[in-house]
Scaffold this motif. Structure first.
Motif, PDB file in Angstrom:
ATOM      1  N   HIS A   1       2.685   1.130 -21.760  1.00  0.00           N
ATOM      2  CA  HIS A   1       2.595  -0.204 -22.361  1.00  0.00           C
ATOM      3  C   HIS A   1       2.426  -1.300 -21.321  1.00  0.00           C
ATOM      4  O   HIS A   1       2.110  -2.449 -21.660  1.00  0.00           O
ATOM      5  N   ARG A   2       2.594  -0.969 -20.037  1.00  0.00           N
ATOM      6  CA  ARG A   2       2.550  -1.990 -18.984  1.00  0.00           C
ATOM      7  C   ARG A   2       1.151  -2.187 -18.407  1.00  0.00           C
ATOM      8  O   ARG A   2       0.955  -3.071 -17.555  1.00  0.00           O
ATOM      9  N   LEU A   3       0.178  -1.397 -18.812  1.00  0.00           N
ATOM     10  CA  LEU A   3      -1.121  -1.368 -18.141  1.00  0.00           C
ATOM     11  C   LEU A   3      -1.792  -2.739 -18.075  1.00  0.00           C
ATOM     12  O   LEU A   3      -2.180  -3.204 -16.997  1.00  0.00           O
ATOM     13  N   ASP A   4      -1.973  -3.384 -19.205  1.00  0.00           N
ATOM     14  CA  ASP A   4      -2.716  -4.649 -19.217  1.00  0.00           C
ATOM     15  C   ASP A   4      -1.990  -5.737 -18.437  1.00  0.00           C
ATOM     16  O   ASP A   4      -2.621  -6.516 -17.702  1.00  0.00           O
ATOM     17  N   GLU A   5      -0.682  -5.808 -18.583  1.00  0.00           N
ATOM     18  CA  GLU A   5       0.077  -6.812 -17.847  1.00  0.00           C
ATOM     19  C   GLU A   5       0.048  -6.518 -16.346  1.00  0.00           C
ATOM     20  O   GLU A   5       0.000  -7.442 -15.516  1.00  0.00           O
ATOM     21  N   ALA A   6       0.050  -5.228 -15.988  1.00  0.00           N
ATOM     22  CA  ALA A   6      -0.044  -4.866 -14.574  1.00  0.00           C
ATOM     23  C   ALA A   6      -1.346  -5.368 -13.968  1.00  0.00           C
ATOM     24  O   ALA A   6      -1.367  -5.891 -12.841  1.00  0.00           O
ATOM     25  N   VAL A   7      -2.438  -5.239 -14.701  1.00  0.00           N
ATOM     26  CA  VAL A   7      -3.726  -5.719 -14.209  1.00  0.00           C
ATOM     27  C   VAL A   7      -3.678  -7.232 -13.993  1.00  0.00           C
ATOM     28  O   VAL A   7      -4.165  -7.749 -12.974  1.00  0.00           O
ATOM     29  N   ARG A   8      -3.066  -7.951 -14.920  1.00  0.00           N
ATOM     30  CA  ARG A   8      -2.971  -9.406 -14.763  1.00  0.00           C
ATOM     31  C   ARG A   8      -2.149  -9.769 -13.522  1.00  0.00           C
ATOM     32  O   ARG A   8      -2.508 -10.689 -12.782  1.00  0.00           O
ATOM     33  N   TRP A   9      -1.070  -9.032 -13.277  1.00  0.00           N
ATOM     34  CA  TRP A   9      -0.255  -9.305 -12.102  1.00  0.00           C
ATOM     35  C   TRP A   9      -1.036  -9.003 -10.822  1.00  0.00           C
ATOM     36  O   TRP A   9      -0.967  -9.756  -9.843  1.00  0.00           O
ATOM     37  N   MET A  10      -1.765  -7.901 -10.811  1.00  0.00           N
ATOM     38  CA  MET A  10      -2.508  -7.542  -9.598  1.00  0.00           C
ATOM     39  C   MET A  10      -3.587  -8.571  -9.285  1.00  0.00           C
ATOM     40  O   MET A  10      -3.834  -8.899  -8.121  1.00  0.00           O
ATOM     41  N   ARG A  11      -4.236  -9.099 -10.307  1.00  0.00           N
ATOM     42  CA  ARG A  11      -5.196 -10.179 -10.088  1.00  0.00           C
ATOM     43  C   ARG A  11      -4.503 -11.399  -9.474  1.00  0.00           C
ATOM     44  O   ARG A  11      -4.991 -12.012  -8.530  1.00  0.00           O
ATOM     45  N   ARG A  12      -3.356 -11.744 -10.061  1.00  0.00           N
ATOM     46  CA  ARG A  12      -2.610 -12.915  -9.605  1.00  0.00           C
ATOM     47  C   ARG A  12      -2.165 -12.767  -8.152  1.00  0.00           C
ATOM     48  O   ARG A  12      -2.134 -13.745  -7.388  1.00  0.00           O
ATOM     49  N   LEU A  13      -1.829 -11.551  -7.773  1.00  0.00           N
ATOM     50  CA  LEU A  13      -1.351 -11.283  -6.415  1.00  0.00           C
ATOM     51  C   LEU A  13      -2.482 -11.136  -5.396  1.00  0.00           C
ATOM     52  O   LEU A  13      -2.230 -11.071  -4.198  1.00  0.00           O
ATOM     53  N   GLY A  14      -3.721 -11.054  -5.877  1.00  0.00           N
ATOM     54  CA  GLY A  14      -4.852 -10.878  -4.971  1.00  0.00           C
ATOM     55  C   GLY A  14      -5.010  -9.451  -4.477  1.00  0.00           C
ATOM     56  O   GLY A  14      -5.610  -9.225  -3.413  1.00  0.00           O
ATOM     57  N   VAL A  15      -4.505  -8.488  -5.245  1.00  0.00           N
ATOM     58  CA  VAL A  15      -4.598  -7.083  -4.849  1.00  0.00           C
ATOM     59  C   VAL A  15      -6.034  -6.595  -4.990  1.00  0.00           C
ATOM     60  O   VAL A  15      -6.712  -6.899  -5.975  1.00  0.00           O
ATOM     61  N   ARG A  16      -6.493  -5.837  -4.010  1.00  0.00           N
ATOM     62  CA  ARG A  16      -7.838  -5.251  -4.068  1.00  0.00           C
ATOM     63  C   ARG A  16      -7.780  -3.727  -4.204  1.00  0.00           C
ATOM     64  O   ARG A  16      -8.575  -3.129  -4.919  1.00  0.00           O
ATOM     65  N   HIS A  17      -6.835  -3.104  -3.527  1.00  0.00           N
ATOM     66  CA  HIS A  17      -6.770  -1.646  -3.480  1.00  0.00           C
ATOM     67  C   HIS A  17      -5.570  -1.148  -4.281  1.00  0.00           C
ATOM     68  O   HIS A  17      -4.439  -1.611  -4.077  1.00  0.00           O
ATOM     69  N   VAL A  18      -5.835  -0.208  -5.175  1.00  0.00           N
ATOM     70  CA  VAL A  18      -4.820   0.310  -6.092  1.00  0.00           C
ATOM     71  C   VAL A  18      -4.829   1.830  -6.028  1.00  0.00           C
ATOM     72  O   VAL A  18      -5.895   2.448  -5.984  1.00  0.00           O
ATOM     73  N   ARG A  19      -3.652   2.405  -6.021  1.00  0.00           N
ATOM     74  CA  ARG A  19      -3.536   3.856  -6.161  1.00  0.00           C
ATOM     75  C   ARG A  19      -2.809   4.159  -7.460  1.00  0.00           C
ATOM     76  O   ARG A  19      -1.782   3.557  -7.776  1.00  0.00           O
ATOM     77  N   THR A  20      -3.357   5.105  -8.230  1.00  0.00           N
ATOM     78  CA  THR A  20      -2.723   5.552  -9.459  1.00  0.00           C
ATOM     79  C   THR A  20      -3.017   7.041  -9.617  1.00  0.00           C
ATOM     80  O   THR A  20      -3.493   7.695  -8.690  1.00  0.00           O
ATOM     81  N   GLY A  21      -2.721   7.584 -10.800  1.00  0.00           N
ATOM     82  CA  GLY A  21      -2.931   9.011 -10.982  1.00  0.00           C
ATOM     83  C   GLY A  21      -3.514   9.356 -12.337  1.00  0.00           C
ATOM     84  O   GLY A  21      -3.377   8.594 -13.311  1.00  0.00           O
ATOM     85  N   LEU A  22      -4.187  10.495 -12.386  1.00  0.00           N
ATOM     86  CA  LEU A  22      -4.585  11.121 -13.638  1.00  0.00           C
ATOM     87  C   LEU A  22      -3.933  12.502 -13.648  1.00  0.00           C
ATOM     88  O   LEU A  22      -4.174  13.315 -12.754  1.00  0.00           O
ATOM     89  N   SER A  23      -3.104  12.732 -14.635  1.00  0.00           N
ATOM     90  CA  SER A  23      -2.293  13.941 -14.675  1.00  0.00           C
ATOM     91  C   SER A  23      -3.030  15.087 -15.346  1.00  0.00           C
ATOM     92  O   SER A  23      -3.473  14.973 -16.499  1.00  0.00           O
TER      93      SER A  23
ATOM     94  N   PHE B   1       5.305 -10.054  -0.886  1.00  0.00           N
ATOM     95  CA  PHE B   1       4.170  -9.132  -0.966  1.00  0.00           C
ATOM     96  C   PHE B   1       2.859  -9.905  -1.114  1.00  0.00           C
ATOM     97  O   PHE B   1       1.843  -9.540  -0.506  1.00  0.00           O
ATOM     98  N   ALA B   2       2.860 -10.956  -1.928  1.00  0.00           N
ATOM     99  CA  ALA B   2       1.637 -11.739  -2.143  1.00  0.00           C
ATOM    100  C   ALA B   2       1.081 -12.275  -0.829  1.00  0.00           C
ATOM    101  O   ALA B   2      -0.143 -12.396  -0.662  1.00  0.00           O
ATOM    102  N   ASP B   3       1.943 -12.581   0.128  1.00  0.00           N
ATOM    103  CA  ASP B   3       1.489 -13.076   1.431  1.00  0.00           C
ATOM    104  C   ASP B   3       0.782 -11.993   2.232  1.00  0.00           C
ATOM    105  O   ASP B   3       0.092 -12.304   3.216  1.00  0.00           O
ATOM    106  N   HIS B   4       0.958 -10.724   1.835  1.00  0.00           N
ATOM    107  CA  HIS B   4       0.397  -9.600   2.594  1.00  0.00           C
ATOM    108  C   HIS B   4      -0.571  -8.756   1.777  1.00  0.00           C
ATOM    109  O   HIS B   4      -0.980  -7.685   2.218  1.00  0.00           O
ATOM    110  N   SER B   5      -0.968  -9.216   0.596  1.00  0.00           N
ATOM    111  CA  SER B   5      -1.803  -8.403  -0.291  1.00  0.00           C
ATOM    112  C   SER B   5      -3.223  -8.214   0.238  1.00  0.00           C
ATOM    113  O   SER B   5      -3.964  -7.375  -0.269  1.00  0.00           O
ATOM    114  N   ASP B   6      -3.600  -8.985   1.262  1.00  0.00           N
ATOM    115  CA  ASP B   6      -4.895  -8.753   1.892  1.00  0.00           C
ATOM    116  C   ASP B   6      -4.851  -7.532   2.808  1.00  0.00           C
ATOM    117  O   ASP B   6      -5.896  -6.992   3.193  1.00  0.00           O
TER     118      ASP B   6
END
Length: 315
Positions: free
Chosen positions: A208-230, A190-195
């Motif tokens: 409980h995963r929120l902060d660690e998820a952000v660190r992973w997304m930075r590491r992977l070079g992710v720019r676009h994220v989809r999430t939800g507000l319920s 996935f990291a090879d295609h995160s652009d």
């Protein structure tokens, strides 16, 4: 920042919309039109996306066209899981996209595409690579589902749970990371295609995963994220504190925020897939969230059918 507002999630899937209460989607259409108008009133340029359809069904899109829904959205989204849940093969992705693109005058996004590691890690790893080959350049947004496996002690957001058999348990193996946070082989691919592919990650209330998820997304070079507000979660104690924390943590990304899930006490029936008692209540929730998290004075570039590198959210 928020780059788009998505109205509901998989409305043509019985696990996310009660078709016994609304068999022809008349109530859904009215709710979506009201939400589209409310979002536009809250922000003059924010793109509105019709909730990702699953299965990919041209007849559902024709229904929405006839009911006037497409006059109040700026993109249509589809979801596809051909190696896990759909009755078509992964190589049919371009055809499936083209079927919907031929029916609408707005861009078609892929806001959830994924492959589980339910059978084998190697299947998921191959699926990431093949999905990128098939979809890159064909849709302005592609969101891989998901970053994390669903914890085994949680429930998947589907009405019928274990009655779905192995289909239910596949929900727990869609992540690039295992429940304990260790990477699967698919992560490096996935990291090879995160652009070209973003991520879809649903965060549960006070996840409980929120902060660690952000660190992973930075590491992977992710720019676009989809999430939800319920909408359902908005009635919990301290809901706005959690929403603020979630949106602040994701502020460095271009976020497509999905609004969905009916509160038990505000639905025709007491569950999250029910049409609301009052059409405008959901619309009002959407408008409040946009007003809170999207600066009205910041122009957001209109969506046009263009390659992903041309579509940027505002700085």
């Amino acid at each position: 920042m928020i780059e788009a507002a998505k109205i509901w999630n998989e409305p043509n899937n019985k696990s996310h919309w009660d078709l016994q209460l609304d068999p022809d989607w008349e109530k859904f259409a009215a709710m979506t039109i009201a939400a589209g108008r409310a979002i536009r009133a809250a922000h003059p340029t924010l793109p509105r996306v019709l909730g990702g359809i699953s299965p990919i069904d041209p007849q559902f899109i024709e229904n929405m066209k006839q009911r006037g829904v497409l006059d109040h959205v700026d993109a249509v989204a589809v979801h596809g899981f051909p190696l896990d849940w759909n009755l078509w093969q992964i190589d049919e992705w371009p055809q499936k996209l083209a079927e919907i693109q031929a029916l609408v005058a707005v861009p078609v996004w892929v806001t959830e595409v994924g492959v589980s590691s339910f059978g084998a890690d190697e299947v998921q790893a191959w699926g990431v690579r093949r999905t990128a080959e098939l979809l890159a350049g064909r849709a302005p947004r592609i969101h891989w589902y998901s970053l994390y496996d669903l914890p085994s002690t949680w429930e998947a957001t589907t009405r019928h749970r274990e009655a779905e058999g192995s289909s239910y348990y596949r929900h727990f193996h869609m992540g690039l990371l295992r429940e304990d946070g260790t990477p699967k082989p698919a992560l490096e691919i996935f990291a090879d295609h995160s652009d070209r592919m973003g991520l879809c990650q649903w965060f549960h209330f006070e996840d409980h995963r929120l902060d660690e998820a952000v660190r992973w997304m930075r590491r992977l070079g992710v720019r676009h994220v989809r999430t939800g507000l319920s909408w359902a979660d908005s009635f919990r104690p301290h809901a706005l504190d959690w929403f603020d924390r979630q949106m602040d943590a994701l502020s460095e990304f271009c976020v497509t925020v999905t609004f969905c899930f009916t509160p038990e006490h505000r639905g025709i029936a007491p569950h999250h897939t029910s049409p609301p008692l009052e059409t405008n209540e959901f619309a009002e929730f959407c408008a409040r969230m946009i007003s809170r998290y999207c600066d009205r004075t910041t122009p957001i570039r209109s969506i046009v059918p263009a390659p992903p590198e041309i579509l940027r959210c505002a700085p």
